[in-house]
Write a protein that holds these residues in place. Sequence first.
Motif, PDB file in Angstrom:
ATOM      1  N   PRO A   1      39.352  35.624 -17.218  1.00  0.00           N
ATOM      2  CA  PRO A   1      38.446  36.121 -17.822  1.00  0.00           C
ATOM      3  C   PRO A   1      36.979  35.794 -17.290  1.00  0.00           C
ATOM      4  O   PRO A   1      36.654  34.603 -16.863  1.00  0.00           O
ATOM      5  N   ASP A   2      36.136  36.318 -17.466  1.00  0.00           N
ATOM      6  CA  ASP A   2      34.586  36.369 -16.781  1.00  0.00           C
ATOM      7  C   ASP A   2      34.183  34.885 -17.201  1.00  0.00           C
ATOM      8  O   ASP A   2      33.527  34.268 -16.162  1.00  0.00           O
ATOM      9  N   TYR A   3      34.336  34.435 -18.288  1.00  0.00           N
ATOM     10  CA  TYR A   3      33.554  33.385 -18.885  1.00  0.00           C
ATOM     11  C   TYR A   3      34.429  32.103 -18.038  1.00  0.00           C
ATOM     12  O   TYR A   3      33.930  30.975 -18.419  1.00  0.00           O
ATOM     13  N   ASN A   4      35.562  32.250 -17.499  1.00  0.00           N
ATOM     14  CA  ASN A   4      36.192  31.011 -16.852  1.00  0.00           C
ATOM     15  C   ASN A   4      35.933  31.104 -15.251  1.00  0.00           C
ATOM     16  O   ASN A   4      36.380  30.073 -14.690  1.00  0.00           O
ATOM     17  N   ARG A   5      35.236  31.893 -14.657  1.00  0.00           N
ATOM     18  CA  ARG A   5      35.038  31.999 -13.209  1.00  0.00           C
ATOM     19  C   ARG A   5      33.751  31.208 -13.295  1.00  0.00           C
ATOM     20  O   ARG A   5      32.903  32.114 -12.540  1.00  0.00           O
ATOM     21  N   VAL A   6      33.665  29.974 -13.687  1.00  0.00           N
ATOM     22  CA  VAL A   6      32.408  29.352 -13.401  1.00  0.00           C
ATOM     23  C   VAL A   6      33.115  27.934 -12.920  1.00  0.00           C
ATOM     24  O   VAL A   6      33.998  27.279 -13.355  1.00  0.00           O
ATOM     25  N   LEU A   7      32.064  27.420 -12.025  1.00  0.00           N
ATOM     26  CA  LEU A   7      32.348  26.050 -11.437  1.00  0.00           C
ATOM     27  C   LEU A   7      31.249  25.013 -11.669  1.00  0.00           C
ATOM     28  O   LEU A   7      30.161  25.455 -11.936  1.00  0.00           O
TER      29      LEU A   7
ATOM     30  N   ALA B   1      28.351  30.639 -11.358  1.00  0.00           N
ATOM     31  CA  ALA B   1      29.424  31.607 -11.812  1.00  0.00           C
ATOM     32  C   ALA B   1      29.612  32.778 -10.819  1.00  0.00           C
ATOM     33  O   ALA B   1      28.361  33.168 -10.623  1.00  0.00           O
ATOM     34  N   PHE B   2      30.649  33.443 -10.704  1.00  0.00           N
ATOM     35  CA  PHE B   2      30.871  34.669  -9.988  1.00  0.00           C
ATOM     36  C   PHE B   2      31.252  35.785 -10.652  1.00  0.00           C
ATOM     37  O   PHE B   2      32.521  35.885 -11.217  1.00  0.00           O
ATOM     38  N   PHE B   3      30.290  36.288 -11.125  1.00  0.00           N
ATOM     39  CA  PHE B   3      30.598  37.658 -12.060  1.00  0.00           C
ATOM     40  C   PHE B   3      30.120  38.731 -11.277  1.00  0.00           C
ATOM     41  O   PHE B   3      29.322  38.978 -10.498  1.00  0.00           O
ATOM     42  N   GLY B   4      30.801  39.936 -11.723  1.00  0.00           N
ATOM     43  CA  GLY B   4      30.332  41.332 -11.346  1.00  0.00           C
ATOM     44  C   GLY B   4      29.312  41.986 -11.798  1.00  0.00           C
ATOM     45  O   GLY B   4      28.696  41.569 -13.072  1.00  0.00           O
ATOM     46  N   HIS B   5      29.077  43.270 -11.398  1.00  0.00           N
ATOM     47  CA  HIS B   5      27.772  43.940 -12.017  1.00  0.00           C
ATOM     48  C   HIS B   5      28.021  44.194 -13.321  1.00  0.00           C
ATOM     49  O   HIS B   5      27.052  44.542 -13.960  1.00  0.00           O
ATOM     50  N   ASP B   6      29.246  44.416 -13.717  1.00  0.00           N
ATOM     51  CA  ASP B   6      29.494  44.726 -15.421  1.00  0.00           C
ATOM     52  C   ASP B   6      29.481  43.451 -16.189  1.00  0.00           C
ATOM     53  O   ASP B   6      29.619  43.907 -17.528  1.00  0.00           O
ATOM     54  N   PHE B   7      28.967  42.413 -15.850  1.00  0.00           N
ATOM     55  CA  PHE B   7      28.981  41.321 -16.807  1.00  0.00           C
ATOM     56  C   PHE B   7      27.866  41.469 -17.722  1.00  0.00           C
ATOM     57  O   PHE B   7      26.599  41.738 -17.300  1.00  0.00           O
TER      58      PHE B   7
END
Length: 292
Positions: free
Chosen positions: A100-106, A201-207
């Motif tokens: 999920p979005d909140y876990n695509r974080v380093l 964080a690597f998030f897309g346009h809909d974040f």
Amino acid sequence: MKTKLLIFGFVFLNISVFSQEFSTKIYFKDAVGRVDSITVGYALLATDSLNSALGEKNIPLDQIDTTFFVCISKIEQVGPDKFAKPVYRTKVKYADFNKPDYNRVLHLDVICKDFPFTISWNKNDFRDILRSKSCISTSPPGWSDLGGKLEWLGQTDNMVFYDYNKTENYSRNYLYGNYNENYHMDTIISKSIKTGDLLIAFFGHDFNVGVNDIINSKISIFPNPCKEYINIDVSNKTNFTIKIYNLTGVLVRNETITANTTKIDMSTLPSGIYLLKIGSINEITKIKIQKL
């Protein structure tokens, strides 16, 4: 564009799969000219641990420069004395794109003796629809109102960080947040080192970065702040999920609820700020909660 595809000995015919492999380099330079860099991105083979097939490997303690050094790390635990125990330190790390979005974080560790230091990157790498909301911050994306300034990687190509000083200009970027100092004390070669914490964080346009308020007025959460429990009332809705994340994006609670009211035990969680996400078939509602 410097984006490169990661190929692991097999070929995909579906172009959408290729879009889920991404790598780029982030550069660091301190006030006296020392330089360092890391390679980050996301990949289908990525996990929370190190994957040698992706070039991820742990860095021995005797190879860490305690004057200026940057790496990606996984912090296992921070005790009352703010000493951390990293599970690994690596110059190359990929986030799991399937999460999920909140876990695509380093999580980045920065050791710096001579401030300020400058971070730079290729902003063109972050103008793809899958990465247009990628960012660097001292606090998790969507929580920048807690003190950490969020920098969109596709809109600029560098930012400067200063060591925290209460007498200096508050418009600057500091390794500091309002709720806690963004430092931890690390032990390197039997020496205590003050290490700065950043997140990429690597998030897309809909974040959705707005998490200040409950979007759906039919949802009631109380008390907030809480000490032991929070009560959640979703009116007439049933069959929804409740996920709670800490400030580093780690999922600390994950429950499926079949009633329209429930009580969540927060007593075992450390004091701090958390993100609560309530999900149903048609919508996801986000709100910050504080554990005293």
